[in-house]
Design an enzyme around this catalytic site. Structure first.
Site, short mmCIF file in Angstrom:
data_model
loop_
_atom_site.label_atom_id
_atom_site.label_comp_id
_atom_site.label_asym_id
_atom_site.label_seq_id
_atom_site.Cartn_x
_atom_site.Cartn_y
_atom_site.Cartn_z
N LYS A 83 0.86 -1.19 0.00
CA LYS A 83 0.00 0.00 0.00
C LYS A 83 0.89 1.23 0.00
O LYS A 83 2.03 1.18 0.50
CB LYS A 83 -0.87 0.00 1.26
CG LYS A 83 -2.07 0.93 1.21
CD LYS A 83 -3.27 0.22 0.63
CE LYS A 83 -4.47 1.14 0.52
NZ LYS A 83 -5.64 0.47 -0.06
N GLY A 180 -21.71 5.96 5.00
CA GLY A 180 -20.91 6.47 3.89
C GLY A 180 -21.60 6.19 2.57
O GLY A 180 -21.84 5.03 2.22
N GLY A 182 -20.38 7.38 -0.40
CA GLY A 182 -19.38 7.87 -1.36
C GLY A 182 -19.30 6.93 -2.55
O GLY A 182 -20.32 6.42 -3.02
P1 NAD Z 1 -15.28 7.47 -0.45
O1 NAD Z 1 -14.38 8.46 0.15
O2 NAD Z 1 -15.79 7.71 -1.83
O3 NAD Z 1 -16.57 7.25 0.46
C1 NAD Z 1 -16.56 7.25 1.85
C2 NAD Z 1 -17.64 8.21 2.29
O4 NAD Z 1 -17.76 8.12 3.69
C3 NAD Z 1 -17.34 9.66 1.95
O5 NAD Z 1 -18.35 10.17 1.12
C4 NAD Z 1 -17.29 10.36 3.31
O6 NAD Z 1 -17.87 11.65 3.29
C5 NAD Z 1 -18.09 9.41 4.17
N1 NAD Z 1 -17.77 9.46 5.59
C6 NAD Z 1 -16.55 9.60 6.17
N2 NAD Z 1 -16.65 9.58 7.50
C7 NAD Z 1 -17.98 9.43 7.77
C8 NAD Z 1 -18.73 9.33 8.96
N3 NAD Z 1 -18.15 9.39 10.17
N4 NAD Z 1 -20.06 9.17 8.88
C9 NAD Z 1 -20.65 9.10 7.67
N5 NAD Z 1 -20.01 9.19 6.50
C10 NAD Z 1 -18.66 9.35 6.55
O7 NAD Z 1 -14.52 6.06 -0.36
P2 NAD Z 1 -14.90 4.67 -1.00
O8 NAD Z 1 -14.08 4.46 -2.21
O9 NAD Z 1 -16.37 4.49 -1.06
O10 NAD Z 1 -14.29 3.73 0.11
C11 NAD Z 1 -14.96 3.51 1.34
C12 NAD Z 1 -14.21 2.46 2.13
O11 NAD Z 1 -14.10 1.28 1.35
C13 NAD Z 1 -12.76 2.85 2.49
O12 NAD Z 1 -12.46 2.28 3.74
C14 NAD Z 1 -11.95 2.16 1.40
O13 NAD Z 1 -10.63 1.89 1.82
C15 NAD Z 1 -12.74 0.90 1.22
N6 NAD Z 1 -12.55 0.25 -0.08
C16 NAD Z 1 -12.85 0.89 -1.22
C17 NAD Z 1 -12.65 0.28 -2.44
C18 NAD Z 1 -13.03 0.92 -3.73
O14 NAD Z 1 -13.08 0.23 -4.75
N7 NAD Z 1 -13.33 2.22 -3.76
C19 NAD Z 1 -12.10 -1.02 -2.47
C20 NAD Z 1 -11.81 -1.67 -1.26
C21 NAD Z 1 -12.03 -1.01 -0.08
#
Ligand code: NAD
Length: 366
Positions: A83, A180, A182
């Site tokens: 990472k 979340g 996102g």
């Molecule tokens: P992202 O940043 O697009 O979405 C996360 C969302 O969570 C954001 O919109 C943020 O505003 C919100 N958030 C943060 N703290 C919060 C809280 N306390 N309460 C409510 N909402 C909150 O990220 P993502 O790509 O959706 O990834 C989310 C998780 O999944 C991360 O831990 C990431 O490491 C993991 N992940 C993502 C992927 C991928 O393909 N994107 C793959 C494996 C793991």
């Protein structure tokens, strides 16, 4: 708390290599951690975050890279775990030079480490990285944005958990809370609303967010999905709680609040500490280990290394369902937490592949 130095972490988490890099012109400042390359090159995304301290960044990259080793091993991929974290304000530091600088550092590792996008880095940013190195995946025109497929993998983890807990993998009649909305949470909610192959639908979905744009998007597109304040998400009386934001949210404070039967989502490092897996087990809450539930993105980019075929990638992502049922079985048979069962499963594969007889073969398969 005892102050940990890089070698302390490497010893505790059993890392192979940690690389610090810095570029004065662009302000690029980062750490790449290579946890284990027994199964293949270490693959893991690049996270950009405004860490308050270097130690916080180091701990994050250490934990995330080890999680990637487990994720690859448990998914049957010939990859190790690594990472990168970049220390900086995502709204200020990004530029072509910044990411091309990153690309040069990745190139310097000569294929021991392959990067991809992660929190606050995009497929576009990885396009700049790709100008400097071939050791990057998740590119536009290839496997692209991993989020929809990560969310799809989480859906299959949810289905396996529902099957284990309620005897049916259907979403019908079930209630969900999503932390979340996102990149991944947004797609997961769509799938839960019936935009999936089975066309089955959740009875009720609650979500929380801290980003106003994403709250408004959800309210506009799916007014039936109920918004709750961030602190209210843990105590909702739902069947499944889906963490799709940041790590460490299953902890001493939140576990007593939980009323759900299942915890399964896309977030990494969901348990603050391993003991919290036992605490969930004691509360009779079924946990789909994060590195299994969110492995869809990794499985997808792995296919990019072999020449990308979306159907083949999706077929492999769906295998999360059976893999998780097998892990639940091990957890029950050995009376250990599901998280430990998944770690044992991953470590056993690494050990086996490391120790199989190194007979001479005149072809080398990937
Ligand atoms: P992202 O940043 O697009 O979405 C996360 C969302 O969570 C954001 O919109 C943020 O505003 C919100 N958030 C943060 N703290 C919060 C809280 N306390 N309460 C409510 N909402 C909150 O990220 P993502 O790509 O959706 O990834 C989310 C998780 O999944 C991360 O831990 C990431 O490491 C993991 N992940 C993502 C992927 C991928 O393909 N994107 C793959 C494996 C793991």
């Amino acid at each position: 708390m005892k102050k940990m130095k890089p070698f302390d972490f490497m010893e505790e988490f059993d890392h192979e290599q940690i690389v610090y890099f810095y570029d004065k012109t662009t302000g690029l400042k980062g750490i790449t951690a290579i946890h284990n390359t027994d199964l293949g090159p270490a693959l893991g995304g690049t996270r950009l975050w405004n860490y308050e301290t270097e130690e916080e960044a180091l701990l994050d990259v250490i934990r995330l890279s080890r999680g990637m080793t487990y994720k690859a091993a448990v998914s049957g991929l010939n990859l190790g775990g690594g990472k990168t974290v970049l220390i900086g304000d995502p709204s200020k530091v990004k530029s072509e030079g910044y990411f091309r600088g990153l690309g040069r550092f990745v190139e310097s590792l000569n294929g021991r480490y392959i990067t991809a996008e992660d929190v606050n880095t995009s497929t576009g940013d990885m396009g700049y990285v790709a100008m400097e190195t071939n050791h990057v995946v998740g590119l536009n025109g290839k496997s692209g944005n991993p989020s929809p497929i990560t969310a799809l993998g989480a859906l299959y983890a949810i289905r396996a958990s529902l099957k284990e807990k309620f005897g049916t993998s259907s979403l019908e009649g079930k209630t969900f809370s999503v932390q979340g909305a996102g990149q991944t949470g947004y797609y997961l909610i769509k799938y839960l609303l019936g935009e999936n192959e089975e066309k089955d639908k959740a009875k009720k979905i609650y979500f929380t967010e801290i980003n106003e744009t994403y709250i408004e998007r959800m309210k506009k597109e799916h007014p039936d999905v109920v918004f709750v304040k961030p602190e209210e998400i843990y105590s909702l009386d739902v069947d499944v709680f889906c963490p799709c934001a940041l790590g460490g949210i299953i902890n001493n404070d939140t576990i007593p609040q939980l009323k759900c039967s299942i915890v399964a989502g896309t977030a990494n490092n969901t348990l603050k500490e391993e003991k919290h897996g036992d605490a969930l087990k004691k509360k009779n809450i079924l946990y789909a280990p994060d590195f299994v539930a969110n492995s869809g993105g990794l499985i997808n980019v792995y296919h990019e290394l072999k020449g990308y075929n979306k159907e083949a990638a999706i077929a492999d992502v769906k295998k999360i369902y059976d893999r998780l049922l097998e892990i639940f079985k091990i957890s029950k048979e050995k009376d250990i937490s599901v998280n430990i069962a998944a770690i044992n499963f991953a470590e056993e594969r690494i050990k086996q592949m490391k120790n199989i007889k190194p007979s001479y073969l005149n072809t080398k398969k990937n």
